[in-house]
Enzyme design. Structure first.
Site, PDB file in Angstrom:
ATOM      1  N   ASP A 279     -30.803 -27.457  -1.526  1.00 51.94           N
ATOM      2  CA  ASP A 279     -29.947 -27.189  -0.433  1.00 51.94           C
ATOM      3  C   ASP A 279     -30.305 -28.172   0.747  1.00 51.94           C
ATOM      4  O   ASP A 279     -29.846 -28.259   1.864  1.00 51.94           O
ATOM      5  CB  ASP A 279     -30.050 -25.901  -0.016  1.00 51.94           C
TER       6      ASP A 279
ATOM      7  N   HIS B 285     -38.814 -21.930  -3.205  1.00 50.46           N
ATOM      8  CA  HIS B 285     -37.864 -21.465  -4.502  1.00 50.46           C
ATOM      9  C   HIS B 285     -38.576 -20.562  -5.402  1.00 50.46           C
ATOM     10  O   HIS B 285     -39.935 -20.592  -5.405  1.00 50.46           O
ATOM     11  CB  HIS B 285     -37.513 -22.728  -5.443  1.00 50.46           C
TER      12      HIS B 285
ATOM     13  N   HIS C 165     -29.619 -17.907  -1.253  1.00 50.30           N
ATOM     14  CA  HIS C 165     -29.229 -18.520  -2.411  1.00 50.30           C
ATOM     15  C   HIS C 165     -28.316 -19.499  -1.879  1.00 50.30           C
ATOM     16  O   HIS C 165     -28.501 -20.696  -1.263  1.00 50.30           O
ATOM     17  CB  HIS C 165     -28.557 -17.673  -3.236  1.00 50.30           C
TER      18      HIS C 165
HETATM   19  N1  CMC Z   1     -39.986 -20.617   5.004  1.00 52.56           N
HETATM   20  C1  CMC Z   1     -40.944 -20.077   5.604  1.00 52.56           C
HETATM   21  N2  CMC Z   1     -41.812 -19.496   4.566  1.00 52.56           N
HETATM   22  C2  CMC Z   1     -41.485 -19.266   3.375  1.00 52.56           C
HETATM   23  C3  CMC Z   1     -40.137 -19.876   2.811  1.00 52.56           C
HETATM   24  C4  CMC Z   1     -39.553 -20.808   3.946  1.00 52.56           C
HETATM   25  N3  CMC Z   1     -38.347 -21.228   3.302  1.00 52.56           N
HETATM   26  N4  CMC Z   1     -40.120 -19.545   1.684  1.00 52.56           N
HETATM   27  C5  CMC Z   1     -40.833 -18.641   1.373  1.00 52.56           C
HETATM   28  N5  CMC Z   1     -41.795 -18.473   2.287  1.00 52.56           N
HETATM   29  C6  CMC Z   1     -43.293 -17.843   2.293  1.00 52.56           C
HETATM   30  C7  CMC Z   1     -42.703 -16.335   2.662  1.00 52.56           C
HETATM   31  O1  CMC Z   1     -42.779 -15.866   4.016  1.00 52.56           O
HETATM   32  C8  CMC Z   1     -43.928 -15.654   1.930  1.00 52.56           C
HETATM   33  O2  CMC Z   1     -45.306 -15.658   2.702  1.00 52.56           O
HETATM   34  P1  CMC Z   1     -46.323 -14.639   2.542  1.00 52.56           P
HETATM   35  O3  CMC Z   1     -47.140 -14.881   1.240  1.00 52.56           O
HETATM   36  O4  CMC Z   1     -47.238 -14.954   3.828  1.00 52.56           O
HETATM   37  O5  CMC Z   1     -45.669 -13.231   2.961  1.00 52.56           O
HETATM   38  C9  CMC Z   1     -44.235 -16.835   0.562  1.00 52.56           C
HETATM   39  O6  CMC Z   1     -43.717 -17.994   1.305  1.00 52.56           O
HETATM   40  C10 CMC Z   1     -43.477 -16.409  -0.538  1.00 52.56           C
HETATM   41  O7  CMC Z   1     -42.316 -16.185  -0.334  1.00 52.56           O
HETATM   42  P2  CMC Z   1     -41.311 -15.104  -0.972  1.00 52.56           P
HETATM   43  O8  CMC Z   1     -40.088 -14.597  -0.186  1.00 52.56           O
HETATM   44  O9  CMC Z   1     -41.939 -14.105  -1.756  1.00 52.56           O
HETATM   45  O10 CMC Z   1     -40.538 -16.018  -2.101  1.00 52.56           O
HETATM   46  P3  CMC Z   1     -39.484 -15.718  -3.170  1.00 52.56           P
HETATM   47  O11 CMC Z   1     -39.670 -16.537  -4.412  1.00 52.56           O
HETATM   48  O12 CMC Z   1     -39.097 -14.287  -3.168  1.00 52.56           O
HETATM   49  O13 CMC Z   1     -38.141 -16.611  -2.428  1.00 52.56           O
HETATM   50  C11 CMC Z   1     -36.596 -18.135  -1.681  1.00 52.56           C
HETATM   51  C12 CMC Z   1     -37.703 -17.729  -2.683  1.00 52.56           C
HETATM   52  C13 CMC Z   1     -35.870 -19.328  -2.010  1.00 52.56           C
HETATM   53  C14 CMC Z   1     -35.784 -17.036  -1.265  1.00 52.56           C
HETATM   54  C15 CMC Z   1     -37.344 -18.524  -0.437  1.00 52.56           C
HETATM   55  O14 CMC Z   1     -38.348 -19.592  -0.639  1.00 52.56           O
HETATM   56  C16 CMC Z   1     -36.431 -18.599   0.784  1.00 52.56           C
HETATM   57  O15 CMC Z   1     -36.109 -17.831   1.487  1.00 52.56           O
HETATM   58  N6  CMC Z   1     -36.138 -20.056   1.106  1.00 52.56           N
HETATM   59  C17 CMC Z   1     -35.364 -20.525   2.421  1.00 52.56           C
HETATM   60  C18 CMC Z   1     -33.787 -20.044   1.792  1.00 52.56           C
HETATM   61  C19 CMC Z   1     -33.462 -21.317   0.701  1.00 52.56           C
HETATM   62  O16 CMC Z   1     -33.448 -22.438   1.070  1.00 52.56           O
HETATM   63  N7  CMC Z   1     -32.662 -21.149  -0.212  1.00 52.56           N
HETATM   64  C20 CMC Z   1     -32.203 -21.848  -1.506  1.00 52.56           C
HETATM   65  C21 CMC Z   1     -33.058 -21.740  -2.661  1.00 52.56           C
HETATM   66  S1  CMC Z   1     -32.659 -23.085  -3.884  1.00 52.56           S
HETATM   67  C22 CMC Z   1     -30.789 -23.213  -4.170  1.00 52.56           C
HETATM   68  C23 CMC Z   1     -30.566 -21.739  -5.023  1.00 52.56           C
HETATM   69  O17 CMC Z   1     -30.993 -21.999  -6.163  1.00 52.56           O
HETATM   70  O18 CMC Z   1     -29.946 -20.865  -4.510  1.00 52.56           O
END
Ligand code: CMC
Length: 421
Positions: free
Chosen positions: A359, A303, A264
């Site tokens: 970010d 996201h 986050h």
């Molecule tokens: N790098 C590599 N793979 C990713 C990433 C990433 N940044 N984000 C998601 N994935 C992959 C994940 O491994 C999964 O792959 P698979 O289907 O093969 O297992 C797929 O994409 C779906 O990911 P998820 O974890 O189910 O998605 P989520 O909606 O639960 O997570 C997130 C959203 C923001 C936590 C995630 O995209 C992430 O960890 N991003 C990096 C951290 C980041 O930049 N966070 C800031 C978010 S924006 C500011 C805010 O509002 O906080």
């Protein structure tokens, strides 16, 4: 209306559909027999559960749309200021000139941090993790203000809200100065919100600090872009804590705590650490391969809601060039741009709809301004405070509000006896 046929019993149920939802509690009537608890929905991470009605922020994640009270974020970033948006979020309309004056006066009146809270920050080690200190300092406000737990009237609510919005930059700056062993700087409410923050951060002794207008404007836009983002992790935390009847300061401490993590608000810090670690453009392909093989994540990408460009990221990328014209470029900009290019063309990221989020570029700007990486999430917290407090106000005034108390699927032991000794 939607009809569910339970193949286990052959029974049929008509559930009301309103606003694109069914009431989860309506599922409870679906039972195998009288001893059955009733059907629940299972939704870890609440990926498909609406937890409230809200009229503050609208996001269309497929189209990359973000609006505060109906106004597109792009227009607000161009034509409004952070403090105008404070009023907008709280009251639903952009402020008139006297209303804007009211916000300014309220922030000025509340800008001085209580001495006890400054003493607490001073007592923390210079090696502290700044976000941990911000959680404590936010909660400490609730310990120091004697009226913290009186918030039944609209006037009391408003007073707490302005207090905490005014305090956030002062707390963040005091924490920063403690980490550097510098004296605290008193606020100067004659400056803009961002200008006052820059002064509290960077003023040296015996200097009359004048913030650079470009940096002041850029920071104002950055704060505004972070102001609200509907039911994200930290905002949900604020609402969750408040749902027990806790005061705003405690609820806010919960919000800051939820913001801290790298998934986050801590992502802005994590992005810069990642860029530092990559080090050179040549190292990018190997780094991307590691991410694709499941070794870590590309921070600042992806996201829960946006499945295309985060509209805030586009604005921030533009803003970065304006800031670098003043500060000189951030040497890690080239790595970020190349990383973005490579990721956007890669099947792994395309298939998963992973795009740069808010970010990805913000940290490059903060770093160019001379702010250390571990302070970045505190800037997110300053920006997000009007959103947290507006959502708190909406929750407090919501006749549907209830203490948050999810269910679970129990996977532990059935009853068993404690063995005899
Ligand atoms: N790098 C590599 N793979 C990713 C990433 C990433 N940044 N984000 C998601 N994935 C992959 C994940 O491994 C999964 O792959 P698979 O289907 O093969 O297992 C797929 O994409 C779906 O990911 P998820 O974890 O189910 O998605 P989520 O909606 O639960 O997570 C997130 C959203 C923001 C936590 C995630 O995209 C992430 O960890 N991003 C990096 C951290 C980041 O930049 N966070 C800031 C978010 S924006 C500011 C805010 O509002 O906080």
């Amino acid at each position: 209306m939607i009809t569910i046929i339970d193949r286990r019993t052959g029974r049929q149920y008509d559930l009301k559909v309103a606003e694109g939802t069914i009431k989860a509690a309506d599922l409870r009537q679906i039972k195998v027999d009288d001893t059955d608890f009733g059907l629940m929905s299972f939704d870890p991470g609440l990926t498909n559960t609406a937890s409230c009605h809200s009229s503050i922020t609208f996001i269309d994640g497929d189209k990359g749309i973000l609006r505060y009270r109906g106004y597109p974020i792009e227009q607000l970033a161009e034509k409004s200021s952070y403090i105008e948006v404070i009023w907008l979020l709280l009251h639903g309309e952009l402020p008139t000139a006297p209303q804007l004056q009211e916000v300014r006066a309220a922030l000025a009146a509340n800008s001085k941090t209580p001495a006890e809270v400054l003493q607490m920050i001073a007592a923390l080690p210079a090696s502290m993790y700044p976000m941990a200190a911000l959680i404590s300092a936010t909660a400490a406000l609730g310990a120091v203000y004697p009226d913290a737990r009186a918030f039944s009237t609209p006037e009391q609510k408003t007073a707490h809200i302005y207090r905490i919005i005014a305090q956030m930059p002062a707390l963040a700056a005091a924490i920063y100065r403690r980490t550097k062993g510098l004296n605290f700087v008193e606020p100067d409410p004659s400056l803009s919100f961002a200008g006052n923050f820059l002064r509290m951060m960077f003023k040296t002794d015996n200097e009359t600090y004048t913030p650079n207008a470009t940096l002041e404007k850029a920071l104002d836009v950055l704060f505004m872009l972070h102001e609200d983002h509907e039911q994200n992790c930290s905002t949900s935390a604020v609402r969750n804590v408040a749902s027990s009847g806790a005061d705003l300061y405690s609820s806010m401490a919960g919000g800051v705590a939820a913001l801290l993590g790298p998934l986050h608000g801590g992502a802005n810090e994590a992005v810069l650490r990642m860029l530092h670690q990559i080090g050179t453009v040549e190292n990018i392909p190997a780094f991307v391969e590691k991410v694709k093989s499941g070794e870590g994540r590309l921070m600042g990408f992806g996201h829960r809601v946006y499945k295309t460009f985060d509209p805030r990221a586009k604005i921030i990328k533009e803003l970065a060039y304006q800031v670098f014209a003043v500060t000189g470029t951030n040497p890690y900009l080239d790595i970020a741009i190349k990383l973005e290019q490579i990721a956007l063309a890669d099947e792994y990221f395309i298939k998963r709809k992973l795009y740069p989020n808010v970010d990805f570029y913000s940290g490059l700007i903060y770093e160019a301004m001379g702010i250390p990486v571990e302070m970045f999430p505190l800037l997110f917290a300053i920006g997000r405070t009007p959103g947290w407090t507006s959502q708190w106000l909406e929750f407090e005034n919501d006749p549907e509000n209830k203490i948050v108390r999810p269910l679970q699927i129990y996977t532990g032991y059935d009853q068993r006896d404690v063995p005899a000794k």
